[in-house]
Enzyme design. Structure first.
Site, PDB file in Angstrom:
ATOM      1  N   ARG A   1       0.807  -1.216   0.000  1.00 26.25           N
ATOM      2  CA  ARG A   1       0.000   0.000   0.000  1.00 26.25           C
ATOM      3  C   ARG A   1       0.845   1.272   0.000  1.00 26.25           C
ATOM      4  O   ARG A   1       0.367   2.330  -0.375  1.00 26.25           O
ATOM      5  CB  ARG A   1      -0.999  -0.026   1.161  1.00 26.25           C
ATOM      6  CG  ARG A   1      -2.104  -1.084   0.941  1.00 26.25           C
ATOM      7  CD  ARG A   1      -3.157  -1.063   2.032  1.00 26.25           C
ATOM      8  NE  ARG A   1      -2.640  -1.544   3.287  1.00 26.25           N
ATOM      9  CZ  ARG A   1      -2.844  -2.770   3.766  1.00 26.25           C
ATOM     10  NH1 ARG A   1      -3.547  -3.648   3.082  1.00 26.25           N
ATOM     11  NH2 ARG A   1      -2.322  -3.111   4.935  1.00 26.25           N
TER      12      ARG A   1
ATOM     13  N   GLU B   1       4.191  -9.209  15.859  1.00 29.71           N
ATOM     14  CA  GLU B   1       3.561  -9.650  17.106  1.00 29.71           C
ATOM     15  C   GLU B   1       3.798 -11.151  17.304  1.00 29.71           C
ATOM     16  O   GLU B   1       4.154 -11.605  18.392  1.00 29.71           O
ATOM     17  CB  GLU B   1       2.063  -9.349  17.056  1.00 29.71           C
ATOM     18  CG  GLU B   1       1.394  -9.424  18.409  1.00 29.71           C
ATOM     19  CD  GLU B   1      -0.085  -9.052  18.352  1.00 29.71           C
ATOM     20  OE1 GLU B   1      -0.695  -8.978  19.419  1.00 29.71           O
ATOM     21  OE2 GLU B   1      -0.604  -8.833  17.241  1.00 29.71           O
TER      22      GLU B   1
END
Lengths: 171, 216
Positions: free
Chosen positions: A60, A97
């Site tokens: 993006r 994460e």
């Protein structure tokens, strides 16, 4: 460009077109005026600052980076997931994460001493932006600022940028 | 449909653009000569000229949708969309677009892949163009056209920076090794739906399969 200062009047319309729950910028891209305003806000900020490199993070960052680069007279450098860029690359690993990932940049894309921006649609934990900055600095560039359309402030991504300036269109 | 055939032959911008594209041998595997547009992006003038050539062509054609194929179509599509006042619609690999999508499968040399578009991104009757960096067999572009037509858009044209000439030649001669994959290219070509604006390379058609399969 934060909620705590007088906002540029174009920002309201940009904000209403982003589906925050999904952190989805694609609805912004469906409105030519709001998309153009988003780019213009960045271009107004970075034009004339002697920035010769706009690095965009796959995928993006490829949507926002090139229009900014074209408008300010800079080159566009794509930062990609492993094994996408042909030819010689340098790699930077970073922590997610759960697990790890890796970002790559072409050797020779950036010259020592060039002034660079890093562009992505969104900053969350800051891990990807940090890896991007490291790549540029390893090539000898000076990262002037990291720029995103969306910041998720609760995730404190700014703090992972080692004091580098950061700019978000919203909030 | 190649630059020479659509009147751009003498456009002074073409040489600079062509020279800015580099060929990387044996990527992603032995025998493939990869057409790398990243060096074009490092040359501000050549990059701007590339976008301008597309913009000059599509401005004033009432195009309201520029659809870009992930990921290298994202590099060219938005700048074109912004300049002609159209919306930009990303066409993505599976599970990248949040929310409701429709999917279209397409063939690779070995196996299949899939392209997705957001439901509601495009309204019936809108005029659309599809942008990608390179076309070889035309499989990805054909899937992109099918997606846009399924949501009711009219695809005016597909536009790519680079085209692989060999595929056109092989397709016309209907060589077995190309087989049904080249039929997409023939179809696009014969229906006047394909433009390769800039560089035509004589090259191995299989490049696009690997590029498309690995490209996200």
């Amino acid at each position: 460009m934060s909620a705590y200062r007088d906002e540029d009047p174009r920002i309201h319309d940009i904000k209403t077109r982003i589906r925050i729950m999904f952190q989805d910028i694609t609805t912004l891209l469906l409105n030519p005026k709001a998309f153009k305003d988003t780019i213009d806000l960045f271009v107004e900020r970075y034009k004339g600052k002697n920035i010769s490199v706009v690095a965009g993070i796959e995928a993006r960052g490829f949507i926002f980076g090139p229009p900014i680069a074209l408008a300010i007279g800079a080159k566009f450098v794509p930062l990609r997931k492993p094994r996408k860029l042909p030819g010689e690359v340098i790699s930077e690993k970073y922590i997610l994460e759960y697990g790890r990932d890796c970002l790559e940049m072409h050797v020779g894309a950036v010259k020592s001493g060039e002034r660079a921006l890093v562009v992505d649609d969104l900053i969350a934990t800051g891990g990807t932006l940090c890896a991007a900055m490291n790549l540029l600095e390893r090539a000898g560039a000076e990262v002037v600022e990291c720029a995103c359309v969306i910041e998720l402030p609760d995730l404190k991504g700014r703090e992972r940028l080692n004091g580098k300036p950061f700019q978000a269109t919203m909030p | 449909m190649f630059a020479a055939e659509n009147g751009l032959k003498s456009d002074p911008r073409l040489q600079g653009i062509s020279e800015a594209i580099r060929v990387v041998p044996h990527f992603p595997k032995q025998g493939i000569m990869f057409q790398d547009i990243t060096t074009l992006l490092l040359d501000h003038k050549a990059f701007k000229d590339t976008v301008d050539i597309f913009v000059d062509r599509y401005r004033g054609m009432s195009v309201s949708v520029v659809a870009g194929v992930e990921a290298r179509g994202f590099v060219f599509g938005p700048a074109i969309a912004l300049a002609i006042g159209a919306k930009f619609v990303p066409l993505r690999k599976p599970r990248k677009l949040p929310g409701e999508v429709i999917s279209e499968a397409y063939e690779l040399e070995y196996g299949t892949d899939c392209l997705e578009i957001h439901v509601g991104a495009v309204q019936p009757g809108e005029r659309a163009i599809v942008i990608d960096d390179l076309v070889a067999t035309g499989g990805t572009l054909s899937a992109a056209i099918r997606l846009l037509e399924r949501v009711g858009a009219e695809v005016i044209e597909c536009a790519c920076v680079i085209g692989v000439r060999e595929v056109k030649v092989m397709a016309e001669e209907l060589l077995d090794s190309v087989g049904s994959m080249a039929s997409h290219f023939i179809s696009l070509w014969s229906h006047a739906k394909l433009i390769i604006v800039v560089k035509v390379c004589e090259n191995d058609y299989a490049q696009a399969d690997f590029a498309e399969k690995d490209d996200t």
